[in-house]
Scaffold this active site. Structure first.
Site, PDB file in Angstrom:
ATOM      1  N   CYS A 246      -4.369  -3.342 -13.967  1.00  0.00           N
ATOM      2  CA  CYS A 246      -4.135  -2.174 -13.108  1.00  0.00           C
ATOM      3  C   CYS A 246      -3.180  -2.504 -11.976  1.00  0.00           C
ATOM      4  O   CYS A 246      -3.024  -1.730 -11.035  1.00  0.00           O
ATOM      5  CB  CYS A 246      -5.454  -1.645 -12.542  1.00  0.00           C
ATOM      6  SG  CYS A 246      -6.379  -2.850 -11.562  1.00  0.00           S
TER       7      CYS A 246
ATOM      8  N   HIS B 116       0.827  -1.214   0.000  1.00  0.00           N
ATOM      9  CA  HIS B 116       0.000   0.000   0.000  1.00  0.00           C
ATOM     10  C   HIS B 116       0.858   1.259   0.000  1.00  0.00           C
ATOM     11  O   HIS B 116       0.625   2.186  -0.785  1.00  0.00           O
ATOM     12  CB  HIS B 116      -0.923  -0.008   1.223  1.00  0.00           C
ATOM     13  CG  HIS B 116      -1.767   1.222   1.343  1.00  0.00           C
ATOM     14  ND1 HIS B 116      -1.358   2.337   2.050  1.00  0.00           N
ATOM     15  CD2 HIS B 116      -2.983   1.532   0.830  1.00  0.00           C
ATOM     16  CE1 HIS B 116      -2.283   3.269   1.967  1.00  0.00           C
ATOM     17  NE2 HIS B 116      -3.284   2.804   1.241  1.00  0.00           N
TER      18      HIS B 116
END
Length: 800
Positions: free
Chosen positions: A738, A416
């Site tokens: 993606c 992240h």
């Protein structure tokens, strides 16, 4: 009689106190004492009950054991109802206890002596709480306890002192001490009993301009009546700026004031209308403003730091009084950091490497380290600091946006922190623990460091020469820049984006649209509250309006190019961090594989929240007229889930057609294996190569022990991708990707184009490079076809 020794006294007079006496009477009382005993500024006289008096009260009444028992009964300090119930019981115990006779007698005698010294019978006083912590003189816990105004009579004074004691256990103060690790026995409370100023005007002033940090200025705000209304924000004050050198008013802003808080003659306060003749009139005269500025200068000189002060103008004498002074925190801290940074400048040859890690997002930055272990503490993070933590998750985004650079213990190039920092173009180093040293063990809050995220190195100190080299390589203002051109490509190059505030900045990039807009950014940056909690509170419109506002900002900036919004894909632990989430979220041992994505949308426990997301999409498309918005469903485990969710979407008025597409994330092996069946419910796929590779290889990419085995270029992953493209294209469905791989590995992008992918979606910093790479690979394919002399890839990608 009052005790003779300061250490055993229950009461001390202001002229007996100095600022070093924080451990005796807390920050507020010691400050009032300092100004009374050591400075020539007008302070209403009074006395302070001591920390020793509070501890004596708690001991003699036997309350310590009862308080400990109630505090120990709190199972979860995050449960506001449980916390409130325990604190209310504690406060009631303190207020209802009988104060020891000798302590009550000392307070009453001091009040009588104050009356005698002031030449008044039963004078009105203000009683202000002043907390302190044993062994920690700086822990004054400012602003967390109570103050009482317009108190009269010895018995009432004793009663209010006891109420001040109980205010140590407000919900907020108790929670704060728990978070800071302070046992309640080590915290004590002093009550400052001070002659009441019958304020016809009052206000606050700072010895620094808090708007911009200009230390050559003094700022003074003024309102009619008591000062509480300026703190509460109920009245907008007159605003004055005074130059310290010339002692002249250089800025003045007079505001109409219609209400004021005033004392009632017999005690207490009341709100009333400001007389019409005064409403538009300047609250203080220019001379009074200059007089206050003089006191501010003197107090700052004496304390040696920027100061935050409160004052009052007495209605009877027209005299100005200083009723409080404390160090100003924000600009003082920045000044301290700036001085620290200057002290920590080191030459490049002398720079010591503190830690190394993976260079997740390139860039250089220097600043003050702020180590944060718990996302609940992110509100303490300040603009321009270096964020050092274990690992980030979506609820860290508000802090990440303020960071000059980010350094984490754990994580790889697809974690992240890495993905978000690349999108926001913040220098970021991850996985320092994998390089043998954890960042949080080496770097401490307050350290000054230089982060070289291009090479994955953190240096101690500010290495100015490295920073100057970076600045020198950037184009100068006004310098001519050659216009960039990009060859058209058959394979679309899209962009990943979450933060709406970056949409305008990135809209000029040569991207063919947004292939992945992460809805989670909107929740953590703007909404902050759990959707089911907002429904329960009767405010579902907040979800719709705020989602629509954020989504439309991106869609409008990119128009007419397509924007694909991935609907919410929080895990249960991330949802629980939103306000009110505890009530609605399960505790899952492995929430990566738990209640997330599509499985929430049709669940009776969550479906109403999902409908709010769809309502926001409808609002953007129908009310705002932005038809370039499409949606994507994440983490669809089964074909039946795809059917259920698309049925809900259609029933809510979002019907697939020429100008509205519903896509699906392909990130679970079942999405690949059953693509021929998923095709009937969707318009295309977007490959989430991070999760797909993790689930195909059975490897947690954020687990340092096995992270080295994670590789999106593994043949098993490539075979899955090629199979999906082939099956999707048979039914006229498009395929995008993606995940992180195209941003990291140009050869992987080549494989995707050779396989016939329709779009690649990359982070903003990689759009231009990927656009060029795609053009190059497509030209190579055409050249090889024409000449028949291209390199042969002998790898067998077919899934037999």
């Amino acid at each position: 009689m009052l005790k003779s020794s300061r250490d055993t006294a229950n009461v001390l007079w202001f002229n007996e106190l100095h600022r070093k006496d924080v451990n005796l009477v807390g920050g507020k009382s010691s400050s009032l004492g300092e100004m009374t005993s050591s400075m020539d500024v007008p302070v209403p006289y009074g006395f302070a009950t001591t920390a020793r008096a509070y501890q004596y009260f708690m001991q003699q009444t036997g309350l310590n054991d009862k308080v400990n028992s109630l505090l120990e009964s709190i199972k979860d300090y995050e449960d506001s109802n449980e916390l409130h119930a325990a604190c209310e019981q504690i406060r009631n115990l303190i207020v209802d206890a009988k104060m020891p006779d000798d302590l009550a007698s000392d307070i009453k005698e001091a009040y009588a002596q104050l009356a005698e010294k002031m030449g008044q019978v039963d004078p009105f006083v203000a009683i202000r709480s002043s907390a302190t912590a044993e062994d920690l003189p700086n822990a004054s816990f400012a602003g967390q306890q109570e103050s009482y105004l317009n108190i009269k009579g010895a018995a009432d004074v004793v009663d209010r002192v006891q109420q001040c004691y109980s205010s140590l256990f407000t919900d907020r103060a108790t929670y704060y001490r728990h978070k800071q690790g302070f046992p309640h026995e080590k915290v004590a409370l002093s009550a400052a009993v001070q002659m009441m100023v019958f304020s016809k005007a009052s206000g606050i002033m700072f010895s620094v301009n808090v708007a911009d940090g200009d230390e050559s200025k003094i700022v003074i705000d003024a309102i009619y009546g008591l000062g509480e209304y300026i703190v509460l924000g109920k009245v907008t004050p007159d605003h004055f700026v005074v130059d310290k050198q010339s002692m002249k008013i250089v800025e003045k802003n007079i505001i109409k004031q219609q209400v004021e808080l005033m004392r009632v003659p017999d005690g207490g306060t009341i709100e009333q209308e400001v007389p019409q003749v005064l409403q538009n009139k300047q609250v203080l005269t220019d001379a009074q403003v200059i007089e206050l500025a003089g006191y501010a200068k003197e107090i700052e000189r004496h304390y040696g730091c920027f100061m935050d002060m409160e004052y009052a103008l007495d209605a009877n004498t027209n005299r100005l009084w200083i009723v409080q002074a404390r160090p100003e925190t924000v600009w003082s801290q920045r000044k301290k950091h700036k001085q620290t940074e200057n002290q920590d400048v080191v030459a490049e040859k002398d720079a010591q490497i503190a830690i190394r890690g993976l260079p997740a997002s390139p860039g250089l930055a220097s600043g003050v380290v702020h180590v944060i272990d718990d996302p609940k503490d992110i509100n303490e993070f300040k603009e321009g600091e270096i964020l050092v933590t274990l690992m980030t998750s979506p609820d860290w985004v508000p802090a990440m946006k303020k960071a000059a650079a980010i350094v984490t213990n754990s994580g790889g190039m697809t974690c992240h922190a890495a993905i978000v920092s690349r999108e926001m173009q913040i220098p970021c180093i991850v996985g320092t623990k994998s390089q043998n040293v954890a960042a949080t063990e080496v770097l401490k809050t307050g350290d000054v460091v230089t982060v070289d995220a291009k090479n994955g190195i953190v240096y101690m100190g500010k290495v100015e020469s490295i920073l100057k080299k970076s600045a020198a390589s950037a184009p100068m203002s006004g310098q001519a820049i050659v216009s960039e051109t990009f060859a058209p490509t058959a394979t679309g190059v899209m962009m990943n984006l979450g933060d709406p505030d970056l949409a305008d900045k990135y809209s000029t990039l040569p991207a063919d649209g947004i292939g992945l807009m992460r809805e989670e950014f909107l929740w953590t940056s703007f909404i902050h509250e759990h959707p089911l909690y907002l429904i329960e509170q009767g405010h579902p419109e907040k979800v719709v309006d705020m989602l629509a506002s954020g989504i439309s900002k991106v869609v409008r900036a990119m128009a007419p190019r397509s924007v694909v919004l991935r609907l919410s894909d929080f895990k249960s632990s991330e949802y629980r961090n939103l306000k009110g989430g505890d009530k609605f979220e399960p505790h899952e041992p492995a929430d990566l594989l738990g209640w997330r994505g599509a499985s929430r949308y049709y669940d009776p426990k969550y479906i109403e929240a999902f409908k709010l997301e769809l309502a926001a999409v409808k609002k953007v498309r129908n009310e705002f007229g932005l038809k370039n918005l499409n949606i994507m469903i994440p983490f669809v485990r089964t074909v039946d889930e795809a059917r259920k969710v698309t049925d809900i979407i259609r029933n809510e008025g979002l019907v697939r057609g020429a100008d509205f597409k519903v896509y699906m994330m392909a990130e679970i092996p079942s999405n690949i294996i059953l693509a021929d069946q998923f095709n009937q419910f969707i318009d295309g796929y977007s490959i989430g190569s991070n999760d797909l590779a993790m689930l195909i290889l059975g490897c947690d990419r954020n687990n340092d022990t096995v992270a080295s085995l994670f590789d999106e270029r593994n043949l098993a992953v490539k075979r899955a991708i090629r199979h999906l493209i082939k099956v999707a294209h048979k039914d006229g469905k498009t395929v995008s990707i993606c995940g992180q791989a195209p941003s990291e590995y140009p050869d992987f992008t080549n494989f995707l184009i050779q396989s016939g992918i329709d779009y690649v979606s990359v982070n903003p910093d990689m759009v231009k490079e990927t656009k060029r790479n795609v053009a190059h690979f497509e030209q190579r394919i055409m050249l090889d076809k024409a000449t028949g002399r291209g390199l042969e890839d002998t790898t067998d990608y077919d899934w037999k």
